[in-house]
Design an enzyme around this catalytic site. Structure first.
Site, PDB file in Angstrom:
ATOM      1  N   LYS A 102       0.823  -1.200   0.000  1.00 28.87           N
ATOM      2  CA  LYS A 102       0.000   0.000   0.000  1.00 28.87           C
ATOM      3  C   LYS A 102       0.864   1.261   0.000  1.00 28.87           C
ATOM      4  O   LYS A 102       0.619   2.199  -0.746  1.00 28.87           O
ATOM      5  CB  LYS A 102      -0.978  -0.030   1.165  1.00 28.87           C
ATOM      6  CG  LYS A 102      -2.046  -1.116   0.998  1.00 28.87           C
ATOM      7  CD  LYS A 102      -2.997  -1.179   2.161  1.00 28.87           C
ATOM      8  CE  LYS A 102      -4.128  -2.169   1.878  1.00 28.87           C
ATOM      9  NZ  LYS A 102      -3.655  -3.549   1.630  1.00 28.87           N
ATOM     10  N   ARG A 153     -12.088  -6.361 -11.029  1.00 34.10           N
ATOM     11  CA  ARG A 153     -12.791  -7.073  -9.966  1.00 34.10           C
ATOM     12  C   ARG A 153     -13.930  -6.171  -9.497  1.00 34.10           C
ATOM     13  O   ARG A 153     -13.704  -5.162  -8.827  1.00 34.10           O
ATOM     14  CB  ARG A 153     -11.808  -7.432  -8.850  1.00 34.10           C
ATOM     15  CG  ARG A 153     -10.721  -8.393  -9.354  1.00 34.10           C
ATOM     16  CD  ARG A 153      -9.479  -8.383  -8.524  1.00 34.10           C
ATOM     17  NE  ARG A 153      -8.836  -7.084  -8.546  1.00 34.10           N
ATOM     18  CZ  ARG A 153      -7.748  -6.786  -7.827  1.00 34.10           C
ATOM     19  NH1 ARG A 153      -7.206  -7.693  -7.033  1.00 34.10           N
ATOM     20  NH2 ARG A 153      -7.221  -5.584  -7.893  1.00 34.10           N
ATOM     21  N   ASP A 212      -2.724  -2.296  -8.896  1.00 34.37           N
ATOM     22  CA  ASP A 212      -4.166  -2.158  -8.757  1.00 34.37           C
ATOM     23  C   ASP A 212      -4.557  -0.729  -9.087  1.00 34.37           C
ATOM     24  O   ASP A 212      -3.899   0.229  -8.650  1.00 34.37           O
ATOM     25  CB  ASP A 212      -4.622  -2.506  -7.339  1.00 34.37           C
ATOM     26  CG  ASP A 212      -4.546  -3.993  -7.057  1.00 34.37           C
ATOM     27  OD1 ASP A 212      -4.332  -4.766  -8.006  1.00 34.37           O
ATOM     28  OD2 ASP A 212      -4.711  -4.377  -5.881  1.00 34.37           O
ATOM     29  N   GLU A 253      -2.620   0.322  -5.421  1.00 34.85           N
ATOM     30  CA  GLU A 253      -1.674  -0.565  -4.736  1.00 34.85           C
ATOM     31  C   GLU A 253      -0.611  -1.029  -5.723  1.00 34.85           C
ATOM     32  O   GLU A 253      -0.855  -1.087  -6.937  1.00 34.85           O
ATOM     33  CB  GLU A 253      -2.371  -1.798  -4.133  1.00 34.85           C
ATOM     34  CG  GLU A 253      -3.210  -1.518  -2.906  1.00 34.85           C
ATOM     35  CD  GLU A 253      -3.650  -2.794  -2.192  1.00 34.85           C
ATOM     36  OE1 GLU A 253      -3.012  -3.857  -2.405  1.00 34.85           O
ATOM     37  OE2 GLU A 253      -4.624  -2.720  -1.432  1.00 34.85           O
ATOM     38  N   LYS A 291      -8.159   2.072   5.368  1.00 37.71           N
ATOM     39  CA  LYS A 291      -7.697   0.679   5.290  1.00 37.71           C
ATOM     40  C   LYS A 291      -6.440   0.497   6.134  1.00 37.71           C
ATOM     41  O   LYS A 291      -5.631   1.422   6.293  1.00 37.71           O
ATOM     42  CB  LYS A 291      -7.426   0.273   3.843  1.00 37.71           C
ATOM     43  CG  LYS A 291      -6.346   1.089   3.152  1.00 37.71           C
ATOM     44  CD  LYS A 291      -6.116   0.633   1.706  1.00 37.71           C
ATOM     45  CE  LYS A 291      -7.132   1.191   0.759  1.00 37.71           C
ATOM     46  NZ  LYS A 291      -6.754   0.962  -0.668  1.00 37.71           N
ATOM     47  N   ASN A 334       1.359  -4.440  -5.793  1.00 38.72           N
ATOM     48  CA  ASN A 334       1.447  -5.759  -5.180  1.00 38.72           C
ATOM     49  C   ASN A 334       2.705  -6.483  -5.654  1.00 38.72           C
ATOM     50  O   ASN A 334       2.904  -6.665  -6.851  1.00 38.72           O
ATOM     51  CB  ASN A 334       0.212  -6.582  -5.541  1.00 38.72           C
ATOM     52  CG  ASN A 334      -1.054  -5.992  -4.949  1.00 38.72           C
ATOM     53  OD1 ASN A 334      -1.386  -6.253  -3.805  1.00 38.72           O
ATOM     54  ND2 ASN A 334      -1.756  -5.179  -5.726  1.00 38.72           N
ATOM     55  N   ARG A 390      -6.741  -5.240 -11.722  1.00 42.01           N
ATOM     56  CA  ARG A 390      -5.416  -5.804 -11.513  1.00 42.01           C
ATOM     57  C   ARG A 390      -4.681  -5.776 -12.840  1.00 42.01           C
ATOM     58  O   ARG A 390      -5.076  -6.410 -13.814  1.00 42.01           O
ATOM     59  CB  ARG A 390      -5.519  -7.234 -10.974  1.00 42.01           C
ATOM     60  CG  ARG A 390      -4.216  -8.033 -10.982  1.00 42.01           C
ATOM     61  CD  ARG A 390      -3.091  -7.407 -10.174  1.00 42.01           C
ATOM     62  NE  ARG A 390      -3.460  -7.113  -8.800  1.00 42.01           N
ATOM     63  CZ  ARG A 390      -3.402  -7.998  -7.808  1.00 42.01           C
ATOM     64  NH1 ARG A 390      -3.028  -9.234  -8.068  1.00 42.01           N
ATOM     65  NH2 ARG A 390      -3.722  -7.638  -6.580  1.00 42.01           N
ATOM     66  N   ARG A 442     -16.136  -3.188  -1.904  1.00 41.47           N
ATOM     67  CA  ARG A 442     -14.862  -3.827  -2.227  1.00 41.47           C
ATOM     68  C   ARG A 442     -15.006  -4.723  -3.453  1.00 41.47           C
ATOM     69  O   ARG A 442     -15.957  -5.492  -3.549  1.00 41.47           O
ATOM     70  CB  ARG A 442     -14.368  -4.656  -1.037  1.00 41.47           C
ATOM     71  CG  ARG A 442     -14.149  -3.868   0.229  1.00 41.47           C
ATOM     72  CD  ARG A 442     -13.934  -4.779   1.425  1.00 41.47           C
ATOM     73  NE  ARG A 442     -15.094  -5.625   1.671  1.00 41.47           N
ATOM     74  CZ  ARG A 442     -15.114  -6.609   2.567  1.00 41.47           C
ATOM     75  NH1 ARG A 442     -14.039  -6.879   3.277  1.00 41.47           N
ATOM     76  NH2 ARG A 442     -16.204  -7.337   2.747  1.00 41.47           N
TER      77      ARG A 442
END
Length: 315
Positions: free
Chosen positions: A125, A225, A273, A281, A160, A283, A210, A233
């Site tokens: 993050k 997503r 993301d 994000e 978050k 990842n 993603r 979410r």
């Protein structure tokens, strides 16, 4: 070629969607030998090399008993052609210690992907803060007062934990500020833990995308997503629906800007993301979505990854 995968317990794999499994399958298809261990199997004795209790795997092609193993005594990680660190988050103390053991293995000659130091240097993050031009307004703080000020400025926010995964612990607070104080207390443990706060991006209704970057190059499709029902979410673990789609111009801009930078730091595989036009994000621990993108588009993501791995080893 011998490839060692450092993974969660094999019996926890959901092979119909698991990205590490798809990597293993492609590697075996090419004739490479595949091995596995868990982080808890790695050790280092004074005067010796970093070693692990490893299993050689044979994938059976069956949905249930999907692998056979041949157990092997301790082997030095440096004996393998490649070591792939694919342990899922959270990035806790044990993950941290594992990166140090893997870094020592590197000093002994192992080639580890993603690079252990890069795993530590890119909290998933916090890593977006380096690339502020691509993000929505973001605050990282322990201070409840700063969170309240940020909410007063932006009205609609997402909060978050920094160590969350799969959508865990994500809250939305709208203009009315309902439950803001209670949410902050819950997330930051009365000021003991740091949290992230971001301006809400309404394009989440179109999906949390993603974007995979392999060897510095973007996969041409993302997996959006999409939140279902009243859920905010989009994470698949939180019930989101995964829909593969071509990269947008903005997606590609972000991926092409960050990809070479992150690859140069030893990050062979990255999952960016994005919501709308905003990076949310970076990842690096065990990015996923290979199988969903491949099945929906026909683009062979595992093949692109093993191509990149082979090229990195050849180089």
């Amino acid at each position: 070629m011998n490839i060692l995968f450092v993974v969660d317990p094999l019996d926890s794999f959901k092979i119909y969607k698991d990205t590490t499994f798809s990597m293993m399958r492609e590697a075996q298809r090419r004739g490479h030998r595949i091995w596995s261990c868990e982080p808890r199997h790695i050790g280092w004795r004074t005067g010796g090399k970093v070693q692990a209790l490893v299993n050689e795997l044979t994938l059976t092609g069956q949905p249930d008993a999907w692998y056979r193993i041949d157990s092997t005594p301790l082997r030095a990680l440096a004996e393998f052609d490649a070591v792939l660190m694919r342990k899922d988050p959270p990035f806790d103390s044990e993950f941290f210690y594992a990166t140090h053991l893997l870094e020592q293995a590197e000093r002994e000659g192992a080639k580890v992907f993603n690079k252990p130091a890069a795993l530590r240097d890119h909290p998933e993050k916090l890593a977006i803060m380096e690339f502020a031009q691509y993000t929505s307004p973001t605050l990282v703080t322990r201070s409840a007062a700063e969170v309240r000020a940020f909410h007063a400025e932006h009205q609609d926010i997402i909060l978050k934990p920094l160590d969350g995964m799969g959508g865990m612990g994500i809250f939305r607070v709208k203009a009315d500020g309902l439950n803001l104080g209670s949410i902050v207390e819950t997330l930051n443990k009365d000021g003991a833990e740091t949290i992230m706060v971001q301006r809400f991006v309404p394009e989440i209704v179109q999906g949390d995308k993603r974007i995979l970057v392999i060897g510095g190059q973007p996969v041409p499709f993302s997996l959006a997503r999409i939140p279902q029902g009243s859920e905010v979410r989009g994470n698949l673990a939180a019930g989101g629906k995964g829909v593969a789609q071509p990269l947008s111009a903005r997606d590609r801009e972000i991926a092409e800007a960050l990809g070479p930078v992150l690859a140069a730091r030893g990050l062979l595989l990255v999952g960016l993301d994005a919501i709308g036009d905003c990076l949310t994000e970076v990842n690096v621990t065990s990015p996923t979505c290979f199988q969903e993108i491949t099945e929906q588009t026909g683009f062979d993501v595992p093949a692109m990854f093993i191509d990149a791995l082979e090229a990195a080893l050849a180089g």
